[in-house]
Design an enzyme around this catalytic site. Structure first.
Site, PDB file in Angstrom:
ATOM      1  CG  HIS A  71      -2.709   3.747  -3.724  1.00  0.00           C
ATOM      2  ND1 HIS A  71      -2.794   3.873  -5.088  1.00  0.00           N
ATOM      3  CD2 HIS A  71      -1.894   4.747  -3.314  1.00  0.00           C
ATOM      4  CE1 HIS A  71      -2.058   4.894  -5.484  1.00  0.00           C
ATOM      5  NE2 HIS A  71      -1.509   5.451  -4.438  1.00  0.00           N
TER       6      HIS A  71
HETATM    7  P1  TYD Z   1      -0.410   3.284  -8.766  1.00  0.00           P
HETATM    8  O1  TYD Z   1       0.391   4.049  -7.783  1.00  0.00           O
HETATM    9  O2  TYD Z   1      -1.392   2.280  -8.239  1.00  0.00           O
HETATM   10  O3  TYD Z   1      -1.160   4.309  -9.740  1.00  0.00           O
HETATM   11  P2  TYD Z   1      -2.500   5.176  -9.559  1.00  0.00           P
HETATM   12  O4  TYD Z   1      -2.600   5.572  -8.156  1.00  0.00           O
HETATM   13  O5  TYD Z   1      -2.308   6.328 -10.454  1.00  0.00           O
HETATM   14  O6  TYD Z   1      -3.660   4.377 -10.013  1.00  0.00           O
HETATM   15  O7  TYD Z   1       0.578   2.585  -9.786  1.00  0.00           O
HETATM   16  C1  TYD Z   1       0.114   1.890 -10.923  1.00  0.00           C
HETATM   17  C2  TYD Z   1       1.190   0.940 -11.381  1.00  0.00           C
HETATM   18  O8  TYD Z   1       2.344   1.678 -11.786  1.00  0.00           O
HETATM   19  C3  TYD Z   1       1.640  -0.035 -10.321  1.00  0.00           C
HETATM   20  O9  TYD Z   1       1.772  -1.317 -10.904  1.00  0.00           O
HETATM   21  C4  TYD Z   1       3.002   0.447  -9.900  1.00  0.00           C
HETATM   22  C5  TYD Z   1       3.500   1.233 -11.090  1.00  0.00           C
HETATM   23  N1  TYD Z   1       4.299   2.398 -10.689  1.00  0.00           N
HETATM   24  C6  TYD Z   1       5.677   2.352 -10.791  1.00  0.00           C
HETATM   25  O10 TYD Z   1       6.269   1.339 -11.216  1.00  0.00           O
HETATM   26  N2  TYD Z   1       6.410   3.452 -10.412  1.00  0.00           N
HETATM   27  C7  TYD Z   1       5.822   4.567  -9.929  1.00  0.00           C
HETATM   28  O11 TYD Z   1       6.504   5.569  -9.585  1.00  0.00           O
HETATM   29  C8  TYD Z   1       4.372   4.594  -9.813  1.00  0.00           C
HETATM   30  C9  TYD Z   1       3.647   5.807  -9.281  1.00  0.00           C
HETATM   31  C10 TYD Z   1       3.657   3.493 -10.206  1.00  0.00           C
END
Ligand code: TYD
Length: 133
Positions: A50
């Site tokens: 992302h």
């Molecule tokens: P994401 O940022 O896509 O994680 P990664 O990049 O590590 O794969 O987040 C994964 C899920 O966690 C998404 O549903 C949103 C949630 N999330 C939160 O609720 N709070 C946060 O601070 C973060 C980073 C993620």
């Protein structure tokens, strides 16, 4: 635009072990509004995939190692993080993929904003379109 860069953090090491510290706006270029960490990432799994519209982050490997692949829509770079005394500054408008986590690795993230799904690009083409505006 400021690009991604490695930041040497202040560290103190002696016979008792190591200590690193980070103060927002002093050792890193933003105020810290949120801290989160990735752990127990299974072998061959990837995180990220992302981009962020406004969010700035510092990524630190607290244990083990992993790669951070960055793409600003025209240039790509990757960094291998394995040193808890070094932070990777990731500016806004960077697509990121985190991969090749070694067993037991932990990725600490310091973020300039609280969580907001509205700040994410989850679709690479949408990200590219906005990069080219
Ligand atoms: P994401 O940022 O896509 O994680 P990664 O990049 O590590 O794969 O987040 C994964 C899920 O966690 C998404 O549903 C949103 C949630 N999330 C939160 O609720 N709070 C946060 O601070 C973060 C980073 C993620």
């Amino acid at each position: 635009m400021i690009g991604p860069k490695l930041i040497q953090l202040p560290t103190l090491s002696d016979h008792r072990g190591g200590l690193a510290f980070i103060e927002g706006n002093t050792h890193i270029p933003f105020d810290i509004k949120r801290v989160y960490y990735l752990y127990d990432v299974p072998p061959n799994r990837e995180r990220g995939a992302h981009g962020h519209k406004e969010l700035e982050q510092i990524l630190i490997s607290l244990n083990g190692s992993f790669e951070v692949h960055l793409d600003n829509g025209s240039d790509k770079k990757f960094f291998l993080l394995s040193n808890p005394g070094i932070g990777l500054y990731v500016p806004k408008m960077m697509w990121r993929d985190l991969k090749y986590f070694t067993p037991g690795s932990v990725c600490l993230v310091l973020a300039s904003q609280v969580y907001s799904e509205d700040d994410y690009y989850r679709n690479y083409q949408d990200f590219l379109n906005d990069c080219r505006k």
